[in-house]
Design an enzyme around this catalytic site. Structure first.
Site, PDB file in Angstrom:
ATOM      1  CG  ASP A  62      -8.119 -32.548  20.018  1.00 35.13           C
ATOM      2  OD1 ASP A  62      -7.144 -32.537  19.231  1.00 35.13           O
ATOM      3  OD2 ASP A  62      -9.086 -33.319  19.883  1.00 35.13           O
ATOM      4  CB  SER A  63      -2.468 -32.456  19.782  1.00 40.14           C
ATOM      5  OG  SER A  63      -2.297 -31.103  19.375  1.00 40.14           O
ATOM      6  CG  ASP A  93      -8.997 -29.296  17.696  1.00 39.33           C
ATOM      7  OD1 ASP A  93      -9.721 -29.296  16.686  1.00 39.33           O
ATOM      8  OD2 ASP A  93      -7.976 -29.989  17.813  1.00 39.33           O
ATOM      9  CD  GLU A 128      -4.262 -36.080  12.013  1.00 42.75           C
ATOM     10  OE1 GLU A 128      -5.150 -35.319  12.430  1.00 42.75           O
ATOM     11  OE2 GLU A 128      -3.454 -36.675  12.771  1.00 42.75           O
TER      12      GLU A 128
HETATM   13  O1  KIV Z   1      -4.983 -31.217  17.717  1.00 39.46           O
HETATM   14  C1  KIV Z   1      -4.169 -31.263  16.774  1.00 39.46           C
HETATM   15  O2  KIV Z   1      -2.947 -31.157  16.955  1.00 39.46           O
HETATM   16  C2  KIV Z   1      -4.680 -31.454  15.431  1.00 39.46           C
HETATM   17  C3  KIV Z   1      -3.678 -31.483  14.315  1.00 39.46           C
HETATM   18  C4  KIV Z   1      -3.135 -32.836  14.209  1.00 39.46           C
HETATM   19  C5  KIV Z   1      -4.239 -30.995  13.069  1.00 39.46           C
HETATM   20  O3  KIV Z   1      -5.856 -31.566  15.245  1.00 39.46           O
END
Ligand code: KIV
Length: 288
Positions: free
Chosen positions: A44-45, A83, A178
């Site tokens: 979700d980043s 995610d 994390e």
């Molecule tokens: O969404 C993302 O990039 C993450 C990573 C930081 C593990 O959850």
């Protein structure tokens, strides 16, 4: 060979590091697949790294599905993780419905953020036959984008170790750690049977995950990440050169264009009742 969850668990048993990168689009998925990355992860980043959102909490199921579909087209062997975005896993039934949607579009597993309170959700997803990845320590959906390090006190260390154990017990197949102190991450890695995937969690996790933008040098630098390329400045330089060349008449040149045969051109000009002459290039004298 398809990298399934059994393959990833075998890597932990053999102490072979598991490689994970976030991925948001088809061409990057093809490159990650070609490089042999174990887990290609639609995080979700995508919200803050690609969509220009201020926070992960703005990311929707529709956003995730759109990017999952693009990445899916580029993945063949890697384990494809996606995610569950903010508020998509509040209730067990809602989490199962949303996770099933991702699985029906090619996800091998779903990741969800949260500690011990997520045990019922992981249990429901496991019961529904969905492979899950837990995510403890810094949780951007819960704590916001400013990441503090977790696991610095005895109480917090115990809380994290307990959460990792309970989430594993509930059926999680992987767990992201994390921004957790290296020592506590190592204790978790040694205490759970499932692979731990660290980000800012030190050297002793079973695998490592980074955000693709961070390894490419797009955006700010972070202590936990390493920039393997300066894609941001390289891209900016290319854009500026293109702009200059278009404005200066240096692009396109003859090598970049296609032509109609002179006799056919003459017939079109005649049809348009234009006088016989060659194509004018007066607006761009530099082109030839
Ligand atoms: O969404 C993302 O990039 C993450 C990573 C930081 C593990 O959850």
């Amino acid at each position: 060979m398809k990298k399934d969850i059994r393959y990833l668990h075998t890597k932990k048993q053999r102490h072979e590091p598991i490689t994970v990168l976030t991925c948001y689009d088809y061409p990057t998925a093809c490159l990650q697949e070609k490089a042999g990355i174990d887990i290609i992860f639609v995080g979700d980043s995508v919200g803050t790294n690609i969509l220009g959102y201020q926070s992960e909490t703005e990311v929707t199921m529709a956003d995730m599905l759109h990017h999952l579909k693009a990445v899916r087209r580029g993945v063949t062997d890697a384990y494809l993780l996606v995610d569950l975005p903010f508020a998509a896993d509040r209730k067990p039934a809602q989490a199962v419905t949303n996770a099933n949607l991702f699985v029906s579009h090619g996800a091998d597993g779903v990741k969800l953020e949260g500690g011990i309170e997520k045990v019922p959700i992981i249990a429901a997803l496991t019961e529904a036959g969905i492979e899950t990845c837990a995510h403890i320590g810094h949780n951007p959906q819960i704590h916001g984008t400013k990441a503090a390090t977790h696991g610095k006190t005895v109480a917090k260390a115990k809380q994290l170790i307990k959460a990792a154990g309970a989430l594993t017990e509930a059926g999680a197949k992987l767990i992201v750690l994390e921004k957790i102190t290296e020592e506590v991450s190592q204790l978790i890695t040694e205490s759970v049977s499932i692979p731990t995937i660290g980000i800012g969690a030190g050297r002793f996790c079973d695998g490592q995950v980074l955000v693709i933008n961070d390894i490419l040098g797009i955006g700010p630098a972070f202590k936990h990440a390493k920039r393997y390329q300066e894609y941001g400045s390289l891209t900016f330089e290319a854009i500026c050169r293109y702009k200059e060349e278009v404005e200066g008449g240096d692009f396109p040149i003859d090598a970049n264009v296609a032509h109609i045969a002179p006799d056919k051109l003459a017939r079109v000009r005649k049809w348009l009742q234009l006088p016989e002459s060659s194509v004018s290039n007066q607006r761009h004298p530099a082109r030839q």
